[in-house]
Motif scaffolding. Structure first.
Motif, PDB file in Angstrom:
ATOM      1  N   UNK A 126      -5.833  11.974   6.641  1.00 25.83           N
ATOM      2  CA  UNK A 126      -4.854  12.276   7.703  1.00 25.83           C
ATOM      3  C   UNK A 126      -5.264  13.556   8.426  1.00 25.83           C
ATOM      4  N   UNK A 127      -5.719  14.531   7.660  1.00 24.09           N
ATOM      5  CA  UNK A 127      -6.138  15.783   8.293  1.00 24.09           C
ATOM      6  C   UNK A 127      -7.332  15.570   9.213  1.00 24.09           C
ATOM      7  N   UNK A 128      -8.250  14.716   8.797  1.00 21.79           N
ATOM      8  CA  UNK A 128      -9.395  14.412   9.658  1.00 21.79           C
ATOM      9  C   UNK A 128      -8.921  13.743  10.940  1.00 21.79           C
ATOM     10  N   UNK A 129      -7.935  12.844  10.817  1.00 27.72           N
ATOM     11  CA  UNK A 129      -7.424  12.154  12.008  1.00 27.72           C
ATOM     12  C   UNK A 129      -6.832  13.184  12.965  1.00 27.72           C
ATOM     13  N   UNK A 130      -6.096  14.162  12.420  1.00 26.12           N
ATOM     14  CA  UNK A 130      -5.508  15.192  13.283  1.00 26.12           C
ATOM     15  C   UNK A 130      -6.576  16.088  13.895  1.00 26.12           C
ATOM     16  N   UNK A 131      -7.735  16.140  13.270  1.00 25.16           N
ATOM     17  CA  UNK A 131      -8.852  16.921  13.822  1.00 25.16           C
ATOM     18  C   UNK A 131      -9.701  16.105  14.791  1.00 25.16           C
ATOM     19  N   UNK A 132      -9.318  14.847  15.021  1.00 21.88           N
ATOM     20  CA  UNK A 132     -10.029  14.061  16.017  1.00 21.88           C
ATOM     21  C   UNK A 132     -11.011  13.048  15.468  1.00 21.88           C
ATOM     22  N   UNK A 133     -10.941  12.742  14.169  1.00 26.16           N
ATOM     23  CA  UNK A 133     -11.826  11.722  13.612  1.00 26.16           C
ATOM     24  C   UNK A 133     -11.010  10.476  13.269  1.00 26.16           C
ATOM     25  N   UNK A 134     -11.645   9.317  13.281  1.00 24.69           N
ATOM     26  CA  UNK A 134     -10.954   8.121  12.808  1.00 24.69           C
ATOM     27  C   UNK A 134     -10.878   8.157  11.288  1.00 24.69           C
ATOM     28  N   UNK A 135      -9.837   7.523  10.728  1.00 21.56           N
ATOM     29  CA  UNK A 135      -9.689   7.544   9.273  1.00 21.56           C
ATOM     30  C   UNK A 135      -9.123   6.227   8.759  1.00 21.56           C
ATOM     31  N   UNK A 136      -9.518   5.856   7.543  1.00 15.47           N
ATOM     32  CA  UNK A 136      -9.004   4.627   6.929  1.00 15.47           C
ATOM     33  C   UNK A 136      -8.577   4.913   5.496  1.00 15.47           C
ATOM     34  N   UNK A 137      -7.395   4.376   5.149  1.00 12.83           N
ATOM     35  CA  UNK A 137      -6.974   4.408   3.751  1.00 12.83           C
ATOM     36  C   UNK A 137      -6.735   2.945   3.368  1.00 12.83           C
ATOM     37  N   UNK A 138      -7.372   2.479   2.309  1.00 13.13           N
ATOM     38  CA  UNK A 138      -7.282   1.062   1.983  1.00 13.13           C
ATOM     39  C   UNK A 138      -6.997   0.894   0.490  1.00 13.13           C
ATOM     40  N   UNK A 139      -6.151  -0.098   0.167  1.00 16.92           N
ATOM     41  CA  UNK A 139      -5.878  -0.376  -1.246  1.00 16.92           C
ATOM     42  C   UNK A 139      -6.450  -1.736  -1.614  1.00 16.92           C
ATOM     43  N   UNK A 140      -7.136  -1.783  -2.761  1.00 19.63           N
ATOM     44  CA  UNK A 140      -7.777  -3.009  -3.214  1.00 19.63           C
ATOM     45  C   UNK A 140      -7.404  -3.194  -4.684  1.00 19.63           C
ATOM     46  N   UNK A 141      -7.026  -4.396  -5.052  1.00 21.43           N
ATOM     47  CA  UNK A 141      -6.723  -4.634  -6.454  1.00 21.43           C
ATOM     48  C   UNK A 141      -6.035  -5.968  -6.654  1.00 21.43           C
ATOM     49  N   UNK A 142      -5.873  -6.314  -7.904  1.00 20.00           N
ATOM     50  CA  UNK A 142      -5.246  -7.586  -8.257  1.00 20.00           C
ATOM     51  C   UNK A 142      -3.776  -7.563  -7.846  1.00 20.00           C
ATOM     52  N   UNK A 143      -3.214  -8.729  -7.595  1.00 18.70           N
ATOM     53  CA  UNK A 143      -1.792  -8.825  -7.262  1.00 18.70           C
ATOM     54  C   UNK A 143      -0.959  -8.173  -8.358  1.00 18.70           C
ATOM     55  N   UNK A 144       0.028  -7.407  -7.877  1.00 19.74           N
ATOM     56  CA  UNK A 144       0.968  -6.820  -8.821  1.00 19.74           C
ATOM     57  C   UNK A 144       0.481  -5.538  -9.469  1.00 19.74           C
ATOM     58  N   UNK A 145      -0.641  -4.989  -8.973  1.00 19.11           N
ATOM     59  CA  UNK A 145      -1.135  -3.768  -9.605  1.00 19.11           C
ATOM     60  C   UNK A 145      -0.680  -2.518  -8.865  1.00 19.11           C
ATOM     61  N   UNK A 146       0.085  -2.689  -7.762  1.00 16.86           N
ATOM     62  CA  UNK A 146       0.696  -1.511  -7.133  1.00 16.86           C
ATOM     63  C   UNK A 146       0.093  -1.099  -5.803  1.00 16.86           C
ATOM     64  N   UNK A 147      -0.546  -2.018  -5.073  1.00 14.27           N
ATOM     65  CA  UNK A 147      -1.129  -1.651  -3.774  1.00 14.27           C
ATOM     66  C   UNK A 147      -0.011  -1.300  -2.797  1.00 14.27           C
ATOM     67  N   UNK A 148       0.975  -2.220  -2.691  1.00 15.62           N
ATOM     68  CA  UNK A 148       2.069  -1.984  -1.753  1.00 15.62           C
ATOM     69  C   UNK A 148       2.915  -0.809  -2.224  1.00 15.62           C
ATOM     70  N   UNK A 149       3.102  -0.670  -3.526  1.00 17.14           N
ATOM     71  CA  UNK A 149       3.854   0.462  -4.075  1.00 17.14           C
ATOM     72  C   UNK A 149       3.183   1.769  -3.631  1.00 17.14           C
ATOM     73  N   UNK A 150       1.857   1.784  -3.695  1.00 19.59           N
ATOM     74  CA  UNK A 150       1.113   2.999  -3.346  1.00 19.59           C
ATOM     75  C   UNK A 150       1.151   3.275  -1.847  1.00 19.59           C
ATOM     76  N   UNK A 151       0.989   2.219  -1.033  1.00 20.18           N
ATOM     77  CA  UNK A 151       0.863   2.449   0.410  1.00 20.18           C
ATOM     78  C   UNK A 151       2.210   2.389   1.132  1.00 20.18           C
TER      79      UNK A 151
END
Ligand SMILES: Nc1ncnc2c1ncn2[C@@H]1O[C@H](COP(=O)(O)OP(=O)(O)OP(=O)(O)O)[C@@H](O)[C@H]1O
Length: 970
Positions: A126-151
């Motif tokens: 997020x800080x990089x985005x505010x400094x003018x860079x593109x940024x990605x945060x991605x969650x990968x994992x098996x169903x039910x392991x907390x991707x949506x909970x985390x994001x």
């Protein structure tokens, strides 16, 4: 559908991203996952070069806590995953003797808070985005392991639960200023290779646009909502979720089968120093100059992409039918092609199959592109999903090898500059007009004053002229009067003299009296006339003096007037000067205005030129530039490789000690599974068979340790036991323990004073690990008879007894019990061991109830009983067993038929030895030991113990008598 409380500005079309570098292999350069916030942020800006900033994809692993179902179902299974957050390592247990270790950028345990997850995984992005860079945060994992909970967790009930999306927007909104900046949000889902707008679900086939030159990806048809506060954003997420739910219900699917993408576009205007900005402009071929010392406005357009991927296990569900089969195929397609791209990037392969799926096209900038990317791998704790968990971990490992080259998304703000120049120009024109008006007014005022002065001078001049003329006329008149009087008197005198003459001539005879009378008369007349003349002359003189004074005063007044005239003239000259200065300033302002307008013209011209230049850049030039960039990249690659090689060497050396302690851990765990093998030396053939593989591994590790031992030197390793640094002490004691496990090293360790150091650690250290490992090492050394005596001589038993009473950790107790058990097997030390509290300490450890601890206690009791029975048989000992004296019998009898075989085996032996001695028979009978002996003689799995029990029962008169009483034993 959730309704928004306040109106939101809806605009269609996401603005195209700023040109960046095309997708390509970036040189590997690892970086810390979380540099300190503002300092690192601003610092990174200064350190950037025009080619961008290299940054590896950062990967964190998060373990979900067990849910109720898992708590019930997995109770009987050993943990499959073991986290070592402080080492940033994770272990997957392949089977009971083998496991695999993986290193990540961050390990987040099941207790990690949402706040910590955000700070570690997303905040730097997020800080990089505010400094003018593109940024990605991605969650990968098996169903039910907390991707949506985390994001995506909104945290409406408990703010501490807020996920990455909400926290990221909070930080972004706090950093922008809405006077000039904008934050817009789009929310989409990718389902079966179709991009659907979650803010306008009717748009269910959004196209992905790619800039052929820059490779930048955009979604021109997606709804883009401007966000100004957190409440609106949460409402927007709720709308998106509701639409996703509705869309998925309609399609008869579920959320975990689609990938969701939240796109936050940040447009931020910043002021930067012109030098740096000109550098940016020059990069683009511009030669625009800016006035020195001024700041220039630039616009940073960056985007944050938050991706919640479909459950990774879907890849394996292609055995399904119908719609599910189709879904699985598409999920297969997208996740598999994402995996392929990551593999290709990780291996620096020349071809990256980006175009294979829409997901990889959308994530083109995030992997191997210009964005800063953070990946969170979510796993569950259940050993039943070990296959899924392993493949998720391997995905994360590969992603860690992907390098991005972050590129600043900054543009020169021509519009703002133009606007500023126009404002400056307007201000200058207004100022000029004001100055001109002031000058005109001053001129007019001056004119009036000059006119007044001139009139007053003329008046004064004419006045003084008149008075001079008057004075001259008066003086003339006086002089005339004077002359007339003088002439009159002269005439009178002449007449009188004539009269006298005549009288003298006529009266010659009237002699003396008449003459004298006449003379007297004449004289008096003459005196009178003279007096009159005198008076007249005095009057004339006075008149002349008066006239002279008056003339003098007139002259002074004239001089005064002349001086005043001079002053007025001087004043006039000064005003002329001011006027001149004003005119000069006017000219200066005019020149400045002229240069400003010239600047403006140049800026406009430059803008036009750049536009035309951009369209005219020839392929040849760009190819040449590309090849130059490529060769520079290759050079950089080589430097990085060299640096990495050196870093690897340093790291290897640094980790030698760490490895030794790690190997120790492995050995210890193996020993956990093969209890007391090292100390009692009695290994069953079965266990030998089972653990041959592990033993090979351990032998291999020991060979490494021995090699390092030779290189580093024992003395040096032992000296580290006294180190100030607790970590060093921990590692050193682990190495010494490992060495002490080898019989060949034991003598050397003791000779070099290692036993003393270990005992000191046991006595003084407050660190549980150190105490545990030191006790283990002492236990290993206590396998040797000579060392046993040395341990006793150095008050070792007292220290072990103290540790036995104080420690709570089962492993520490196991080590201490093992050491005492070894000492119990020394015939010479029996009395002293008991005197110094050894037996009581051994028995006190039964409070632990841990199987391994109990096994060591049982072994100690058996060793002691064996020595006692040997001494009794040789006639060296009489009287009741010291074990019975110290209260061991109830525990021995109670555990004689326990199900834990290592405990039972030792206790059965101990009972047989105790029963050998007739002095103990009565106590055994009273405590119920007799019946255990009977059971042992019949049921014990070991033939030697069975026959020992039988012999004992037959030999003891007390037992015989007792048995006869109940007649149960034939
Ligand atoms: N770290 C955690 N602490 C407590 N509960 C958690 C945690 N992670 C996940 N959960 C719970 O586990 C369940 C599944 O989580 P979630 O829906 O986020 O998984 P997911 O990986 O997104 O699944 P899917 O792929 O199906 O979308 C939810 O009930 C969630 O509240």
């Amino acid at each position: 559908m959730v309704r928004l409380e306040r109106p939101l500005t809806l605009t269609t079309g996401v603005k195209q991203a700023t040109p960046g570098v095309p997708n390509g292999a970036a040189p590997p350069r690892p970086k810390a996952i979380s540099p300190p916030l503002s300092q690192a942020r601003r610092g990174s800006r200064n350190g950037r070069d025009d080619a961008g900033v290299a940054g590896r994809v950062r990967v964190a692993v998060r373990l979900r806590p067990r849910n109720t179902e898992e708590l019930l179902n997995d109770a009987d299974f050993a943990d499959y995953v073991e986290l070592m957050p402080e080492l940033k390592r994770l272990k997957l247990r392949k089977n009971s003797w083998d496991c695999e270790t993986f290193q990540f950028d961050e390990i987040l345990t099941e207790t990690a808070s949402q706040k910590r997850v955000y700070e570690v995984v997303a905040k730097p992005v997020v800080e990089s985005v505010l400094d003018g860079y593109n940024g990605t945060v991605m969650a990968y994992g098996q169903t039910g392991t907390g991707k949506t909970f985390t994001l995506g967790k909104l945290g409406e009930e408990d703010a501490a639960d807020r996920g990455i999306m909400v926290r990221a927007l909070e930080d972004i909104l706090a950093d922008v200023s809405f006077d000039q900046d904008t934050v817009t949000v789009s929310y989409l889902q990718l389902y079966m290779e179709t991009v659907q707008d979650l803010l306008a679900p009717e748009k269910d086939n959004i196209t992905i646009a790619e800039d052929p030159k820059t490779g930048d990806v955009s979604l021109p048809g997606a709804t883009s909502v401007e966000i100004r506060d957190q409440k609106s954003f949460i409402e927007l997420l709720q709308i998106g979720e509701a639409n996703r739910f509705a869309a998925n219900t309609k399609l008869n699917t579920e959320s975990s089968r689609s990938h969701s993408l939240l796109l936050v576009n940040v447009k931020k205007t910043v002021r930067v120093k012109p030098e740096r900005e000109l550098a940016t402009l020059n990069e683009n071929g511009s030669s625009l100059q800016s006035p020195k010392g001024q700041t220039i406005l630039t616009v940073r357009k960056s985007k944050l992409l938050i991706v919640d991927l479909a459950g990774s296990e879907r890849v394996n569900k292609s055995g399904s039918e119908g719609l599910l089969l189709e879904e699985a195929k598409f999920i297969n397609l997208s996740l598999t092609s994402l995996g392929k791209c990551i593999n290709a990037l990780a291996e620096n392969s020349p071809h990256v199959p980006i175009r294979d799926s829409k997901l990889t096209r959308l994530l083109r900038d995030s992997f191997g592109g210009t964005a800063r990317t953070s990946l969170i791998i979510t796993i569950g704790p259940s050993p039943q999903h070990r296959g899924e968990t392993t493949s998720t971990i391997l995905f994360g490992q590969r992603a860690m090898k992907v390098e991005n080259m972050m590129k600043l998304r900054e543009e020169f703000d021509y519009k703002s500059l133009c606007k500023k120049l126009e404002t400056d120009l307007d201000r200058l024109i207004a100022e000029n007009e004001r100055q001109t008006k002031l000058v005109l007014e001053a001129e007019e005022e001056m004119q009036i004053k000059v006119e007044e002065a001139r009139t007053s001078m003329l008046e004064t001049e004419s006045r003084s002229k008149n008075s001079l003329q008057e004075m001259a006329a008066e003086s003339e008149k006086l002089q005339k009067e004077h002359r007339e009087t003088v002439f009159k008197l002269e005439k009178e005198r002449v007449r009188l003299e004539q009269e006298l003459k005549d009288s003298l001539q006529g009266l010659s005879t009237a002699k003396e009296v008449a003459v004298s009378e006449k003379e007297m008369q004449i004289q008096s007349e003459r005196a009178r006339n003279e007096k009159e003349l005198q008076d007249c002359m005095e009057r004339c003189q006075r008149k002349i003096t008066e006239m002279t004074e008056k003339f003098e005063s007139e002259r002074l007044q004239k001089e005064k007037l002349q001086r005043r005239l001079q002053d007025i003239e001087d004043g006039l000259t000064k005003k002329d000067k001011v006027q001149l200065e004003n005119q000069e300033q006017l000219q200066k302002l005019a020149r400045q205005m002229e240069s400003e307008s010239q600047l403006r013209e140049e800026a406009e011209k430059e803008l036009a030129d750049r536009k035309s230049q951009a369209s005219l850049v020839s392929n040849e030039e760009s190819t040449q530039l590309k090849s130059e960039v490529e060769s520079l990249r290759q050079e950089l690659d080589e430097h990085h490789r060299q640096k990495e090689r050196l870093e690897k060497d340093v790291k290897n050396l640094k980790q030698q000690l760490l490895h030794l302690s790690y190997d120790h851990d492995e050995t210890r765990k193996f020993l956990d599974r093969e209890p007391a093998r090292a100390w009692c030396g009695s290994e069953s053939p079965m266990s030998l068979n089972k653990s041959s593989h592990m033993r090979e591994t351990i032998n291999g590790q020991r060979a490494t340790i021995a090699k390092l031992f030779e290189q580093v030197g024992l003395q040096k390793i032992l000296s580290l036991l006294e180190s100030e640094d607790v970590d060093v002490r921990v590692h050193a004691v682990k190495v010494v323990a490992n060495l002490a496990a080898e019989e060949a090293n034991q003598e050397k360790i003791v000779e070099a004073g290692g036993l003393g150091s270990l005992l000191r650690l046991l006595q003084n250290s407050e660190d549980e690990t150190i105490r545990r490992v030191a006790a283990g090492a002492i236990a290993n050394l206590a396998m040797n008879e000579t060392n046993q005596e040395l341990i006793m001589a150095q008050s070792g038993i007292k220290l072990l007894a103290r540790t036995a009473n104080e420690a709570e950790d089962a492993q520490t107790l196991r080590m201490v019990a093992g050491a005492i058990a070894n000492l119990c097997g020394n015939d010479k030390l029996q009395g002293r061991l008991r005197e110094e509290g050894g037996i009581k300490a051994l028995l006190s450890m039964v409070r632990s109830r841990h199987g391994d601890v109990l096994a060591q206690i049982a072994r100690g009791v058996a060793n002691f009983a064996k020595c006692e029975s040997r001494a009794a048989a040789q006639g060296q000992r009489k009287g009741r067993s010291l074990l019975i004296e110290d209260g061991a019998l109830p525990w021995v009898v109670a555990n004689a038929s326990t199900e834990a075989s290592p405990v039972r085996r030792h206790i059965e032996l101990a009972l047989c030895h105790l029963a050998q001695h007739e002095f103990n028979a009565k106590d055994l009978v009273e405590a119920g030991g007799l019946w255990e002996l009977v059971r042992i003689s019949k049921e014990c799995s070991r033939e030697d113990i069975r026959s020992l029990a039988r012999r004992t029962l037959t030999a003891s008169p007390t037992f015989q008598a007792e048995l006869r009483k109940v007649q149960t034993y034939p």
